[in-house]
Design a protein around this motif. Structure first.
Motif, PDB file in Angstrom:
ATOM      1  N   ARG A   1      -8.467  -7.326   5.372  1.00 29.20           N
ATOM      2  CA  ARG A   1      -7.494  -6.889   6.331  1.00 29.20           C
ATOM      3  C   ARG A   1      -7.053  -5.483   6.040  1.00 29.20           C
ATOM      4  N   SER A   2      -7.040  -4.722   6.985  1.00 33.80           N
ATOM      5  CA  SER A   2      -6.549  -3.317   6.589  1.00 33.80           C
ATOM      6  C   SER A   2      -4.908  -3.279   6.664  1.00 33.80           C
ATOM      7  N   VAL A   3      -4.485  -2.728   5.608  1.00 33.53           N
ATOM      8  CA  VAL A   3      -3.020  -2.438   5.381  1.00 33.53           C
ATOM      9  C   VAL A   3      -2.557  -0.905   5.683  1.00 33.53           C
ATOM     10  N   GLY A   4      -1.767  -0.692   6.656  1.00 36.53           N
ATOM     11  CA  GLY A   4      -1.485   0.591   6.944  1.00 36.53           C
ATOM     12  C   GLY A   4      -1.037   1.509   6.004  1.00 36.53           C
TER      13      GLY A   4
ATOM     14  N   ARG B   1       1.439   3.249   3.437  1.00 37.95           N
ATOM     15  CA  ARG B   1       2.884   2.917   3.275  1.00 37.95           C
ATOM     16  C   ARG B   1       3.648   1.888   3.860  1.00 37.95           C
ATOM     17  N   ALA B   2       2.905   0.810   3.760  1.00 41.85           N
ATOM     18  CA  ALA B   2       3.256  -0.624   4.209  1.00 41.85           C
ATOM     19  C   ALA B   2       2.920  -1.512   3.553  1.00 41.85           C
ATOM     20  N   ARG B   3       3.601  -2.619   3.779  1.00 42.86           N
ATOM     21  CA  ARG B   3       3.185  -3.890   3.028  1.00 42.86           C
ATOM     22  C   ARG B   3       2.657  -5.057   4.080  1.00 42.86           C
ATOM     23  N   ALA B   4       2.005  -5.967   3.435  1.00 37.72           N
ATOM     24  CA  ALA B   4       1.164  -7.223   4.107  1.00 37.72           C
ATOM     25  C   ALA B   4       1.379  -8.211   3.263  1.00 37.72           C
ATOM     26  N   GLN B   5       1.173  -9.512   4.082  1.00 32.92           N
ATOM     27  CA  GLN B   5       1.279 -10.666   3.361  1.00 32.92           C
ATOM     28  C   GLN B   5      -0.060 -11.628   4.156  1.00 32.92           C
ATOM     29  N   VAL B   6      -0.583 -12.622   3.258  1.00 34.53           N
ATOM     30  CA  VAL B   6      -1.443 -13.340   3.818  1.00 34.53           C
ATOM     31  C   VAL B   6      -0.896 -14.689   3.310  1.00 34.53           C
ATOM     32  N   TRP B   7      -0.750 -15.559   4.345  1.00 40.90           N
ATOM     33  CA  TRP B   7      -0.415 -16.875   4.141  1.00 40.90           C
ATOM     34  C   TRP B   7      -1.462 -17.721   4.059  1.00 40.90           C
TER      35      TRP B   7
ATOM     36  N   ASN C   1       0.840  -1.181  -0.156  1.00 40.43           N
ATOM     37  CA  ASN C   1      -0.037   0.093   0.042  1.00 40.43           C
ATOM     38  C   ASN C   1       1.064   1.142   0.026  1.00 40.43           C
ATOM     39  N   PRO C   2       1.065   1.786  -1.169  1.00 43.11           N
ATOM     40  CA  PRO C   2       1.963   3.010  -1.272  1.00 43.11           C
ATOM     41  C   PRO C   2       1.288   4.268  -0.799  1.00 43.11           C
ATOM     42  N   ASN C   3      -0.144   4.172  -0.497  1.00 49.12           N
ATOM     43  CA  ASN C   3      -0.882   5.356  -0.459  1.00 49.12           C
ATOM     44  C   ASN C   3      -0.384   5.913   1.003  1.00 49.12           C
TER      45      ASN C   3
END
Length: 177
Positions: free
Chosen positions: A111-114, A116-122, A86-88
């Motif tokens: 899920r919420s992604v903060g 300027r953050a990255r996230a992953q779902v396994w 999420n580069p926003n």
């Protein structure tokens, strides 16, 4: 020309704007001339290179991402990861929908992604995906970047790809054996 940037370089780590708390990070490559960016990863015991994968950079952000392949578990112990950036400057809600080979929904989560953050779902987070082949659609409330990485045989091997931002009736694939 060609240039390689090493994430282990202290200067690179200081400029990584999208680091996660788990040690992973996302990167945006910007240039004052037209370039192409790829990301390669290599891994192995003791710093050796027993496995690896690569993915082409994502040119345009989107709110819809499609992935045709995924598998979780099984005899070769596949692990599928859905990865987003999420580069926003504000958080974004990201919905992951997993489908079986007949197009039926296996699992959905948001899920919420903060900002300027990255996230992953396994894939292993979902009992419904264990031992199954699946495809994935990722939707978001703001444009994001999305990739899928799959590892197997205890992370000895893997592959990764950016998603498609739209479906289509014709696709070209340059390699196969």
């Amino acid at each position: 020309g060609r240039e390689t940037f090493w994430p282990s370089d202290p200067g690179f780590l200081r400029s990584a704007r999208y680091a996660s708390r788990t040690g992973g990070f996302s990167t945006i490559v910007e240039s004052d001339i037209d370039v192409v960016a790829e990301r390669q990863m290599y891994w192995g015991p003791g710093g050796g290179y027993d496995g690896g994968h690569a993915a082409l950079g994502i040119k345009s952000l989107a709110t819809n991402w499609f992935f045709a392949e995924g598998f979780q578990g099984g005899g070769t112990n596949f692990d599928t990861w859905m990865l987003v950036l999420n580069p926003n400057t504000t958080p974004v809600d990201v919905t992951y929908t997993f489908y079986d080979t007949s197009g039926n929904t296996l699992a959905t989560m948001t899920r919420s992604v903060g900002a300027r953050a990255r996230a992953q779902v396994w894939g292993g987070e979902f009992d419904q995906l264990r031992g199954k082949a699946f495809s994935t659609r990722i939707t978001s409330t703001q444009p994001i970047a999305a990739e899928r990485a799959v590892y197997w045989r205890g992370y000895a091997e893997g592959h990764a790809t950016a998603g498609a931002t739209q479906t289509g009736e014709a696709w070209a694939l340059a390699e196969g054996e």
